[in-house]
Scaffold this active site. Structure first.
Site, PDB file in Angstrom:
ATOM      1  N   GLN A  23      97.854  54.254 156.251  1.00 32.05           N
ATOM      2  CA  GLN A  23      99.309  54.426 156.279  1.00 32.05           C
ATOM      3  C   GLN A  23      99.701  55.783 156.831  1.00 32.05           C
ATOM      4  O   GLN A  23     100.672  55.905 157.580  1.00 32.05           O
ATOM      5  CB  GLN A  23      99.874  54.295 154.864  1.00 32.05           C
ATOM      6  N   HIS A  53     107.719  47.410 148.401  1.00 35.06           N
ATOM      7  CA  HIS A  53     106.659  48.244 148.963  1.00 35.06           C
ATOM      8  C   HIS A  53     106.899  48.551 150.441  1.00 35.06           C
ATOM      9  O   HIS A  53     106.626  49.661 150.909  1.00 35.06           O
ATOM     10  CB  HIS A  53     105.305  47.562 148.792  1.00 35.06           C
ATOM     11  N   HIS A 100     109.316  55.901 145.195  1.00 35.76           N
ATOM     12  CA  HIS A 100     108.523  56.189 146.399  1.00 35.76           C
ATOM     13  C   HIS A 100     109.412  56.215 147.640  1.00 35.76           C
ATOM     14  O   HIS A 100     109.254  57.075 148.509  1.00 35.76           O
ATOM     15  CB  HIS A 100     107.422  55.141 146.572  1.00 35.76           C
ATOM     16  N   ASP A 140     109.486  51.709 151.365  1.00 38.23           N
ATOM     17  CA  ASP A 140     109.061  53.112 151.472  1.00 38.23           C
ATOM     18  C   ASP A 140     108.154  53.331 152.675  1.00 38.23           C
ATOM     19  O   ASP A 140     108.130  54.410 153.264  1.00 38.23           O
ATOM     20  CB  ASP A 140     108.408  53.593 150.171  1.00 38.23           C
TER      21      ASP A 140
END
Length: 361
Positions: free
Chosen positions: A102, A293, A319, A296
């Protein structure tokens, strides 16, 4: 260029601050100092996966790094140039390969040439996206922004030894386009993968049956869950036993939402399948095209894009708020959030329109 100071204890106070800050430093060329690293984690400071993520970014950006070591609570990162090339990263533990990847992905796309990376470590971890999530949810989303990349799972890696292997290839681009994801639309299919290594085949079958029972019970009829029960003689088999299931819902509007659950010693396979299905249904109930998820993970790309991006997420997480804070501080992107933490929200961003002057595309 003036060095940017980042407090690693703000908001989520964990490894995400480190990964996002160093990635944005590498891609913009801005030097940074990060202090109070992972101040809200026990133990605080750098762990192996964080150290290796920074080391990999330093290779990509030909950066000078000070303070890099296990347990370190402060580092300095001074990037130079993004040339691309081939790199190998060994987390050394079962730490997440996905979290390392990532951090690398947006940087790789702004390099001079095509970038190849192999990462060794854990591929299916708690508190981190599994590799299939990056393949099936993140990549299709950023591809809408002009991103050109591929991810391949070569070998699974579970706790405690990890030893999984992931390969990624990313082509350079001139700039990222903004992304608009505001409507979920009708769900046309739900698919998934129930997987295991070094365990009896009936475990993946039970996880899949349990998940399918929950999903069809909620009124979704088109469900297809593939089975993967790897044994030691198969190349993709993990070094240690492990299992899990990941599910994806795809809408006619092109949105893809994901949810997963990992097996644990003493945890019934049926419970693993039900957890993933319940989580997917919870995301779908919000009728948003971006799951909690993905939101972010898209923030960095939105901040660098050329134009205004708008996404609607099923849940605004700490996040995501952390990524927004860092993107505003590091690159000057302008964000507007409509909604509260823990609730469905809309995130708008005026990106900085970063250009890759290293390539002629």
């Amino acid at each position: 260029m003036d060095r940017i100071e980042i407090d690693g204890s703000v908001l989520e106070g964990g490894g995400q601050i480190l990964r996002v800050s160093v990635a944005l430093s590498a891609v913009t060329g801005k030097p940074i100092r990060i202090y109070n690293i992972r101040a809200k984690r026990s133990p605080p400071g750098l762990r192996a996966q964080h150290m290796n993520a920074v080391s990999a970014l330093a290779q990509l950006a030909d950066a000078e790094v000070a303070g890099l070591g296990i347990g370190s609570k402060e580092i300095e990162f001074n990037p130079s140039s993004l040339e691309g090339g081939s790199f190998k990263v060994d987390v050394g533990t079962a730490g997440s390969t996905s979290l390392v990847l990532q951090a690398l992905m947006p940087v790789m796309s702004f390099s001079r040439s095509k970038t190849f990376v192999e990462i060794k470590g854990g591929t299916n971890n708690p508190m981190a996206p599994v590799v299939e999530y990056l393949q099936e949810v993140l990549l299709p989303a950023v591809s809408k922004m002009g991103y050109k990349g591929w991810i391949e799972l070569l070998r699974r890696g579970f706790y405690p030894r990890g030893q999984g292997l992931v390969r990624a290839v990313v082509e350079p681009i001139k700039a990222l386009k903004p992304i608009i994801l505001e409507r979920l639309g009708e769900v046309e299919e739900i698919k998934g993968l129930s997987y295991s290594s070094r365990l009896p085949a009936h475990i993946v079958e039970r996880m899949a049956r349990s998940a399918e029972r929950v999903i069809t019970g909620a009124g979704y009829k088109k469900v297809k869950i593939d089975l993967e029960a790897l044994q030691a003689s198969q190349g993709r088999c993990a070094a240690d036993p492990g299992c899990g299931i990941i599910l994806f819902a795809k809408s006619k509007q092109g949105a893809i939402l994901g949810a997963d659950s990992l097996g644990e010693l003493g945890k019934p396979a049926e419970k693993v399948g039900k957890e993933a299905a319940d989580e997917l249904l919870r995301q779908l109930m919000a009728e948003a095209p971006v799951d909690r998820h993905l939101a972010d993970q898209l923030i960095v790309y939105m901040s660098l894009a050329d134009g205004r991006s708008t996404i609607r997420t099923s849940e605004l997480t700490l996040h995501a708020l952390t990524c927004i804070h860092l993107s505003e501080k590091m690159v000057g992107a302008k964000f507007k959030v409509e909604g509260e933490e823990g609730a469905p929200s809309t995130i708008m961003c005026e990106g900085i329109g970063l250009k890759n002057f290293l390539v002629n595309v």
